[in-house]
Design an enzyme around this catalytic site. Structure first.
Site, mmCIF file in Angstrom:
data_model
loop_
_atom_site.group_PDB
_atom_site.id
_atom_site.type_symbol
_atom_site.label_atom_id
_atom_site.label_comp_id
_atom_site.label_asym_id
_atom_site.label_seq_id
_atom_site.Cartn_x
_atom_site.Cartn_y
_atom_site.Cartn_z
ATOM 1 N N GLY A 81 -12.347 -2.070 10.552
ATOM 2 C CA GLY A 81 -12.488 -0.817 11.281
ATOM 3 C C GLY A 81 -11.473 -0.746 12.402
ATOM 4 O O GLY A 81 -10.327 -1.181 12.275
ATOM 5 N N ASP B 268 -14.615 8.928 9.145
ATOM 6 C CA ASP B 268 -13.610 8.488 10.118
ATOM 7 C C ASP B 268 -13.109 9.629 10.993
ATOM 8 O O ASP B 268 -12.437 9.390 11.996
ATOM 9 C CB ASP B 268 -12.418 7.841 9.418
ATOM 10 N N GLU C 18 -14.913 7.949 3.485
ATOM 11 C CA GLU C 18 -13.811 7.913 4.450
ATOM 12 C C GLU C 18 -13.835 9.061 5.452
ATOM 13 O O GLU C 18 -13.296 8.944 6.554
ATOM 14 C CB GLU C 18 -12.484 7.931 3.694
ATOM 15 N N GLU D 150 -14.065 2.420 3.115
ATOM 16 C CA GLU D 150 -14.639 2.637 4.444
ATOM 17 C C GLU D 150 -15.827 1.720 4.714
ATOM 18 O O GLU D 150 -15.646 0.548 4.941
ATOM 19 C CB GLU D 150 -14.999 4.114 4.663
ATOM 20 N N SER E 11 -6.895 6.557 10.859
ATOM 21 C CA SER E 11 -7.262 5.217 10.425
ATOM 22 C C SER E 11 -6.755 4.196 11.428
ATOM 23 O O SER E 11 -5.843 4.462 12.210
ATOM 24 C CB SER E 11 -6.661 4.915 9.049
ATOM 25 N N SER E 12 -7.353 3.003 11.391
ATOM 26 C CA SER E 12 -6.869 1.873 12.189
ATOM 27 C C SER E 12 -6.199 0.809 11.336
ATOM 28 O O SER E 12 -5.823 -0.244 11.848
ATOM 29 C CB SER E 12 -8.034 1.240 12.956
ATOM 30 N N THR F 75 -13.347 -2.865 4.482
ATOM 31 C CA THR F 75 -11.950 -2.741 4.077
ATOM 32 C C THR F 75 -11.490 -4.116 3.593
ATOM 33 O O THR F 75 -12.167 -5.111 3.804
ATOM 34 C CB THR F 75 -11.064 -2.245 5.248
ATOM 35 N N THR G 68 -9.228 0.459 1.258
ATOM 36 C CA THR G 68 -10.602 0.569 1.737
ATOM 37 C C THR G 68 -11.379 1.632 0.985
ATOM 38 O O THR G 68 -10.786 2.526 0.365
ATOM 39 C CB THR G 68 -10.604 0.917 3.245
ATOM 40 N N ARG H 64 -3.736 7.523 2.114
ATOM 41 C CA ARG H 64 -5.007 7.829 2.771
ATOM 42 C C ARG H 64 -5.727 8.960 2.034
ATOM 43 O O ARG H 64 -5.107 9.872 1.492
ATOM 44 C CB ARG H 64 -4.724 8.244 4.208
#
Length: 610
Positions: free
Chosen positions: A510, A466, A463, A444, A488-489, A424, A442, A112
């Site tokens: 998302g 987020d 990003e 984003e 993040s998801s 993504t 991703t 990430r």
């Protein structure tokens, strides 16, 4: 044996061409290959599913020459950086989940993006008036750019589990960036959707809007700058990304976004204003970036072991908790409407807990064990009324005291504003040895920050949007903090049965990634759909919001049946774009991708079978 490894990688470009359809006949397309998409493929020897046929071809080429799933996944991901540049690339980050057939273990890499060390909690606030910047002001700016993690993820995955080095794995992508790929309707439309903001930055405009328009469908798009950047990483490794001239170019682009001073919005709508705010990323942030090796989340559902991504992603905890909530219910014995009602209610409960508890565990004490504890899930299941939808938003549960006994006294509801965009990309790969990769990556927003690093051929992420939009609440687990990873998801998921792979899946979308993965699991495991049908089925997403977001086909099929429960709906054109591989008992694999969403995906196997 380096010579063998080099021979393996150099052959992938030829293989990527050999499995394509014929070359496009017009002279302008003579050196680009148009690969026919097919959403489902069944066979032996390895499989791949992505959104893009060039990326799938790159992975299959690696597998055919003896590379493993990790090698193929990196090759596919790098190719997606060429053909899906608005969803992924080296300017972003992601999460890599790996099943190792030899050990029988699932392991993960957190790649990430991180907030720069100099980024203040007030970064989203305009110091001139004390008001929050609008999302449109933040997204196309340096403020939104986090330290990218994708190149480091590729290198770490190959070091831990691969057989190729990074340079070898990048060769198929370099080939595609050099010879070009055939533009489809999705690529053109995504470019047009970003035309206003892309036009503000000459480096982006020159690459993606040649002559002032998006590339035409059927034309060939080449990215020689990205080919050169990949070539640099091939020769010098990812150190060349995080240190040296390229790192300097990235930092300078963030700190002084290269906006055309003569650019003006094409309309008077203030939403098109692009102040191109300067960001905080420095060369030191790049030099200090590290991926994180992590254990996965784990829950047992029915007869399966479900492994996902632990925080900083909320995917593994939220999917896992929702499955634990649903575990006590016999969904297979219900009508479709009853089963969907339970799915929607379980999603809302899990999202309430996501909002209250989940953030970067380096900054927040995330109760991962509690959130994935079946006893906690059983308590949360008590909140589901089988005949009526709860008023939304539902309150979060109390993870400090639970014993699986109803009823549970909920804590105060969390304010969980959705800050994630629907873009993504995701890929699924398996090899002949039984190793499996599920990888979500991703930048984003569709088109990320909209800023191409001049001369380097890739878009930087946005990003950091987020993070919670208003980060003034010190109790918010997802508030902005220097060095922190935004929640993040992304939900790359691997499911085992009797310690062997049963299903691997993931999706973009998302915060709707979580519900896409969850609904696909329910479709396959509880409702008995074959994996291609489980992916193709119409989707709905309940994220603890007043209305259920639903695709038109879902509303047509189920709204009349679900409205009596108290569910209300809003329309979302598409939810997710899943990829998956299911492992059959006879050694075959079924690779499945979307038949229509995002233009349809691309599934391939090494050796096809009936």
């Amino acid at each position: 044996m380096p010579s063998v490894r080099r021979q393996l990688a150099t052959a992938t470009a030829v293989l990527a061409l050999s499995i394509t359809g014929g070359a496009v006949s017009t002279p302008a397309l003579a050196d680009a290959q148009e690969i026919q998409k097919q959403p489902t493929a069944t066979g032996y020897g390895g499989a791949v599913s992505t959104v893009d046929p060039d990326a799938s071809a790159a992975a299959i080429g690696v597998l055919k020459k003896g590379g493993n799933a990790v090698d193929a996944a990196v090759a596919a991901a790098a190719t997606l950086g060429v053909t899906e540049p608005y969803s992924a690339g080296i300017g972003g980050g992601g999460y890599f989940v790996y099943y190792d057939a030899k050990s029988g273990k699932v392991r993960t890499i957190d790649g990430r993006e991180t907030a720069p060390a100099g980024m203040p909690t007030t970064a989203f606030t305009n110091p001139a008036d004390g008001k929050l910047y609008t999302f449109n002001e933040l997204v196309s700016s340096g403020v939104s750019v986090g330290t990218p993690g994708t190149p480091a993820t590729w290198e770490r995955a190959l070091e831990r589990w691969g057989t190729l080095d990074l340079g070898e794995a990048l060769e198929p992508a370099i080939d595609v960036a050099t010879r070009g790929f055939v533009v489809d309707a999705t690529f053109r439309q995504q470019t047009l959707d970003n035309k206003v903001r892309f036009s503000a930055f000459p480096s982006t405009r020159d690459l993606y809007l040649p002559g002032g328009d998006a590339p035409a469908v059927g034309s060939v798009f080449r990215n020689p700058d990205l080919a050169d950047t990949y070539g640099l990483l091939s020769k010098k490794g990812v150190r060349a990304f995080y240190r040296g001239p390229l790192a300097k170019d990235i930092a300078e682009t963030v700190q002084a976004p290269p906006k055309d001073p003569a650019w003006v919005p094409p309309v008077t709508d203030p939403k098109t204003s692009i102040p191109a705010l300067p960001g905080y990323l420095t060369t030191k942030d790049l030099a200090n970036y590290e991926t994180l090796d992590q254990d996965p989340t784990h829950v047992e559902y029915r007869d399966y072991d479900v492994y996902g991504m632990a925080p900083s992603s909320s995917g593994g905890t939220t999917v896992g908790e929702a499955l634990n909530i649903l575990e006590p219910f016999n969904l297979r014995g219900m009508t479709n409407a009853d089963a969907l009602h339970h799915y929607l209610e379980a999603s809302a409960l899990a999202f309430a807990d996501r909002g209250k508890y989940v953030g970067d565990p380096a900054f927040v004490d995330v109760p991962t064990k509690a959130l994935t504890d079946p006893l906690f899930g059983k308590e949360r299941a008590c909140q589901i009324n089988p005949e009526s939808a709860a008023k939304k938003p539902v309150p979060a549960g109390d993870v400090t005291l639970y014993d699986g006994v109803c009823p549970v006294q909920p804590a105060a509801a969390a304010d969980d504003r959705d800050t994630e965009n629907i873009s993504t990309t995701n890929l699924t790969v398996a090899d002949k040895w039984g190793n499996v990769v599920e990888y979500t990556l991703t930048i984003e927003q569709t088109g990320g920050s909209g800023i191409v690093v001049p001369g380097r051929g890739f878009i930087l992420n946005n990003e950091l949007t987020d993070f919670s939009y208003d980060s003034t609440n010190p109790e918010d687990p997802n508030r902005i903090e220097p060095g922190k990873r935004p929640r993040s998801s992304m939900s790359p998921t691997i499911i085992l049965q009797d310690e062997k792979p049963f299903l691997a899946l993931g999706s973009p979308g998302g915060s709707m990634i979580i519900t896409t993965v969850l609904q696909t699991i329910l479709n396959r495991v509880d409702l008995g759909l074959a994996i291609p049908e489980a992916i193709a089925a119409p989707r709905a997403s309940q994220r603890n919001t007043l209305n259920v977001a639903a695709e038109p086909a879902f509303r047509t099929a189920y709204e009349a049946e679900l409205t009596p429960y108290g569910h209300t709906f809003s329309t979302t054109a598409e939810i997710g774009a899943a990829t998956a591989i299911e492992f059959l008992g006879d050694g075959r694999m079924v690779a499945a991708a979307e038949p229509t969403r995002r233009g349809g995906g691309s599934a391939m196997v090494v050796t096809p079978s009936p």
